[in-house]
Scaffold this motif. Structure first.
Motif, short mmCIF file in Angstrom:
data_model
loop_
_atom_site.label_atom_id
_atom_site.label_comp_id
_atom_site.label_asym_id
_atom_site.label_seq_id
_atom_site.Cartn_x
_atom_site.Cartn_y
_atom_site.Cartn_z
N ALA A 128 41.88 -25.36 -42.32
CA ALA A 128 41.30 -23.96 -42.26
C ALA A 128 41.41 -23.24 -43.48
O ALA A 128 42.41 -23.39 -44.13
CB ALA A 128 41.69 -23.30 -40.91
N GLN A 129 40.43 -22.54 -43.96
CA GLN A 129 40.57 -21.61 -45.26
C GLN A 129 41.25 -20.53 -44.77
O GLN A 129 41.96 -19.87 -45.70
CB GLN A 129 39.18 -20.95 -45.40
CG GLN A 129 38.31 -22.31 -46.12
CD GLN A 129 37.00 -21.86 -46.45
OE1 GLN A 129 36.36 -20.93 -45.66
NE2 GLN A 129 36.16 -22.59 -47.20
N ALA A 130 41.34 -19.86 -43.46
CA ALA A 130 42.03 -18.71 -43.00
C ALA A 130 43.02 -18.93 -42.09
O ALA A 130 42.87 -19.96 -41.11
CB ALA A 130 41.21 -17.62 -42.96
N LEU A 131 44.08 -17.99 -41.75
CA LEU A 131 44.90 -18.11 -40.61
C LEU A 131 44.15 -17.61 -39.34
O LEU A 131 43.38 -16.81 -39.53
CB LEU A 131 46.24 -17.24 -40.89
CG LEU A 131 47.23 -17.59 -42.12
CD1 LEU A 131 48.24 -16.67 -42.37
CD2 LEU A 131 47.60 -19.05 -42.03
N VAL B 244 38.99 -22.21 -30.65
CA VAL B 244 39.64 -23.30 -31.45
C VAL B 244 38.73 -23.78 -32.34
O VAL B 244 39.23 -23.90 -33.55
CB VAL B 244 40.19 -24.33 -30.65
CG1 VAL B 244 39.06 -25.15 -30.06
CG2 VAL B 244 41.07 -25.11 -31.40
N SER B 245 37.54 -24.06 -32.37
CA SER B 245 36.75 -24.78 -33.41
C SER B 245 36.31 -23.59 -34.43
O SER B 245 36.03 -23.94 -35.60
CB SER B 245 35.41 -25.21 -32.76
OG SER B 245 34.59 -24.39 -32.32
N TYR C 257 41.80 -30.87 -33.21
CA TYR C 257 42.34 -29.81 -33.89
C TYR C 257 44.07 -29.82 -33.83
O TYR C 257 44.54 -29.98 -32.68
CB TYR C 257 41.70 -28.31 -33.29
CG TYR C 257 40.41 -28.50 -33.30
CD1 TYR C 257 39.61 -27.96 -34.23
CD2 TYR C 257 39.60 -29.01 -32.33
CE1 TYR C 257 38.26 -27.83 -34.52
CE2 TYR C 257 38.21 -28.90 -32.36
CZ TYR C 257 37.72 -28.24 -33.54
OH TYR C 257 36.29 -27.99 -33.60
N HIS C 258 44.52 -29.75 -35.00
CA HIS C 258 45.91 -29.44 -34.97
C HIS C 258 46.48 -28.37 -35.64
O HIS C 258 45.64 -27.79 -36.54
CB HIS C 258 46.56 -30.75 -36.07
CG HIS C 258 46.46 -31.98 -35.23
ND1 HIS C 258 45.16 -32.80 -35.27
CD2 HIS C 258 47.33 -32.75 -34.40
CE1 HIS C 258 45.67 -33.80 -34.80
NE2 HIS C 258 46.77 -33.98 -34.17
N ASN C 259 47.80 -27.91 -35.42
CA ASN C 259 48.22 -26.35 -36.10
C ASN C 259 49.02 -27.16 -37.20
O ASN C 259 49.14 -28.30 -37.62
CB ASN C 259 49.15 -25.74 -35.13
CG ASN C 259 50.11 -26.32 -34.65
OD1 ASN C 259 50.89 -27.38 -35.12
ND2 ASN C 259 51.02 -25.95 -33.55
N GLN C 260 49.58 -26.35 -38.00
CA GLN C 260 50.36 -26.45 -39.18
C GLN C 260 51.47 -27.33 -39.04
O GLN C 260 52.18 -27.88 -39.92
CB GLN C 260 50.74 -25.16 -39.95
CG GLN C 260 51.94 -24.10 -39.49
CD GLN C 260 51.05 -23.55 -38.32
OE1 GLN C 260 49.90 -23.33 -37.94
NE2 GLN C 260 52.16 -22.76 -37.23
N SER D 228 43.78 -27.28 -38.56
CA SER D 228 43.06 -28.30 -39.28
C SER D 228 42.13 -29.12 -38.31
O SER D 228 42.58 -29.16 -37.10
CB SER D 228 44.07 -29.34 -40.08
OG SER D 228 44.98 -30.04 -39.22
N SER D 229 41.03 -29.63 -38.84
CA SER D 229 40.39 -30.59 -37.79
C SER D 229 39.95 -31.81 -38.57
O SER D 229 40.18 -32.00 -39.64
CB SER D 229 38.87 -29.72 -37.49
OG SER D 229 38.12 -29.50 -38.66
#
Length: 177
Positions: A27-30, A70-71, A153-156, A125-126
């Motif tokens: 993702a570009q943003a948080l 989420v998406s 979809y995963h987190n950091q 991220s996807s």
């Protein structure tokens, strides 16, 4: 209809796409509260957990976001000066249409599975996974193929947040003579 079914004649490069993660994108943003509020305002969702951090912490133990968002966290911005990619959110679907030369494709089924919530300030991220492709079939719509794409979809921390499964049908209308 399994990816390893040798009777299904898949053209290259499609055969190599089955079971392979593609279009991994951070993702570009948080994950941000302003975006949560904008969505909730648009759909008039008055759940206090989305509007007030104190309530969210009291009710949920953290500042979670609505699962349906989420998406949205990994979709590209409409325009950014530092991003010149032309990748669509479900790019693999468009790649399959092009590879099979199908002018039309539709999503015939959709399922989301949520494993853990996205929390404010996560960076998601996807990635896209082609699970399977059918042999060509003729339906009332035309001649084409069915395919299943899973978006992960995963987190950091690389924890799985959610998956979305798209059941699709790409086809060419048969011309009646």
């Amino acid at each position: 209809m399994t990816p390893s079914d040798a009777s299904i004649d898949l053209p290259e490069p499609v055969a190599g796409w089955v079971g392979q993660l593609r279009y991994q994108r951070q993702a570009q943003a948080l994950v941000a509260a302003t975006n949560v509020c904008a969505l909730c305002a648009a759909v008039e969702d008055a759940n206090p957990a989305w509007w007030d951090s104190a309530v969210a912490l009291e009710l949920l133990g953290a500042e979670f976001t609505p699962p349906a968002m989420v998406s949205s966290w990994t979709r590209p911005e409409l325009w950014r000066p530092d991003d010149h990619s032309e990748v669509m959110p479900l790019q693999l679907h468009y790649d399959l249409k092009a590879a099979f030369d199908y002018p039309t494709a539709l999503v015939s089924g959709f399922e989301s599975v949520f494993y853990q919530p996205a929390v404010l300030n996560d960076r998601l991220s996807s990635s896209q996974l082609l699970q399977k492709v059918s042999a060509e079939k003729t339906t009332r719509l035309g001649r084409g193929r069915f395919w299943v794409i899973e978006v992960r979809y995963h987190n950091q921390d690389e924890a799985l947040v959610a998956t979305e499964q798209f059941d699709c049908f790409g086809y060419r209308r048969e011309v009646e003579s």
